[in-house]
Motif scaffolding. Sequence first.
Motif, PDB file in Angstrom:
ATOM      1  N   ARG A 187      -2.764   0.088  -9.129  1.00 42.21           N
ATOM      2  CA  ARG A 187      -2.606   1.181  -8.168  1.00 42.21           C
ATOM      3  C   ARG A 187      -2.989   2.523  -8.774  1.00 42.21           C
ATOM      4  N   SER A 220       0.830  -1.198   0.000  1.00 43.97           N
ATOM      5  CA  SER A 220       0.000   0.000   0.000  1.00 43.97           C
ATOM      6  C   SER A 220       0.865   1.249   0.000  1.00 43.97           C
ATOM      7  N   GLN A 221       0.368   2.280  -0.667  1.00 44.19           N
ATOM      8  CA  GLN A 221       1.084   3.549  -0.690  1.00 44.19           C
ATOM      9  C   GLN A 221       0.961   4.292   0.626  1.00 44.19           C
ATOM     10  N   TRP A 256      -7.661   2.266 -10.422  1.00 49.72           N
ATOM     11  CA  TRP A 256      -8.843   2.423  -9.568  1.00 49.72           C
ATOM     12  C   TRP A 256      -9.181   3.886  -9.305  1.00 49.72           C
ATOM     13  N   ARG A 257      -8.174   4.741  -9.346  1.00 51.68           N
ATOM     14  CA  ARG A 257      -8.391   6.155  -9.052  1.00 51.68           C
ATOM     15  C   ARG A 257      -9.262   6.840 -10.112  1.00 51.68           C
ATOM     16  N   HIS A 297       0.919  10.005 -12.939  1.00 50.74           N
ATOM     17  CA  HIS A 297      -0.047   9.227 -13.711  1.00 50.74           C
ATOM     18  C   HIS A 297      -0.051   9.670 -15.169  1.00 50.74           C
ATOM     19  N   ASP A 323      -6.022  -6.314   4.225  1.00 54.46           N
ATOM     20  CA  ASP A 323      -6.013  -6.620   2.793  1.00 54.46           C
ATOM     21  C   ASP A 323      -7.357  -7.181   2.356  1.00 54.46           C
ATOM     22  N   ASN A 373      -2.180  -0.161 -14.568  1.00 60.02           N
ATOM     23  CA  ASN A 373      -1.598  -0.497 -13.280  1.00 60.02           C
ATOM     24  C   ASN A 373      -2.707  -0.413 -12.224  1.00 60.02           C
TER      25      ASN A 373
END
Length: 384
Positions: free
Chosen positions: A178, A14-15, A181-182, A168, A38, A176
């Motif tokens: 990570r 996780s970031q 999803w954003r 990004h 998780d 990717n």
Amino acid sequence: MRLNWGMIGGGEGSQIGPAHRIAAGMDGLFTFAAGALDADPARGKDFAQRLGVSADRAYGNWQDMLEGERNRPDRIELVTVATPNATHYPIAKAFLQAGFHVLVEKPMTVTVEDAEDLVRTAKAANRICAVNYGYTGYALVRHMKAMVARGDIGKVRLVVAEFAHGHHADAADADNPRVRWRYDPAQAGVSAQFADCGIHALHMASFVIGQEADKLQADFASCLPVRTLEDDAMVNLRFSGGTVGRLWTSSVAIGRQHGLTLQVFGETGGLRWAQEQPNQLHYMPLGKRLQIIERGEGNLSPEADRASRVTVGHAEGMPEAFANIYRDLADTITAQNAGKTPDPAANLFPKAEDGLRSIAAIHAAVTSAAAGGAWTDARPPMFR
């Protein structure tokens, strides 16, 4: 006495998870006692145990964690929710109703209605619902707020906020997980970059000048056409005290690393702070020479002194800023448990009401952008 703390999300890789764990442990005020880290139950349990959580408190999902912690005599007092945006509301509400204090990653929810409900739920439960606008924990951001409040730059005319990075920008990285999803409305909600980074800049502006956004005008763009949600936004604002606001946020600004900056311009002076140089605050009094205020130097505000851990000349960074939010929460929870009034300086952590105002601003910006930049009321309905 240490308070027991738990975390949902923020698993291996996780970031944001490591920053929270470092911050919660920095001042020795919390013990990491429980976690559902998780979406994969086995992986989450294993990682929690490797971090020192006992096997019986390493949970496969948040529902199991809620039931497991609810009736323990040594149950957690604060839970951090660091999961994808769309899951924040049900998790936070369930833990608040069960009597736990909650720190939610931003954005607090994806809808205004859910955000208003969390404000009401926290009030009814007499529990803290905080939101992790962690950058307001920086010592010099708090000093900046104190300078504005005591009139060092006179009446504030203009605030300019930026949170622009280029991480990004690579079209080859669009799949990717990570990153993807954003920009997925099912997981991120109605907005991507403004909801992810722009509201950090907006909250910091409101925090420092002591005013709330009344209305806004927005222009959204998806510079990578494959994205449903925006990766760049420009927002004009009018604040409750008459201050003019300008905000730019982007995830395709190649060459910008973090990019969070705040400039405040008043009648008699100006201030500038940048997250990438967090130990310096630039202060320009009208008609005088530029002054550079150093974190940790003498004669700063009590708010700045309380937020500093090491002596002047040594760098402090993002985990320490987050740690100041955790320290505020620990002091407030401890005082509440003892039936005492918390230190007023501990009352600077961002609250559910701040999270609600941010969600309202997100939806107002989406509405404005869709209407070609029409001025739109940025206030939540319950605050109008």
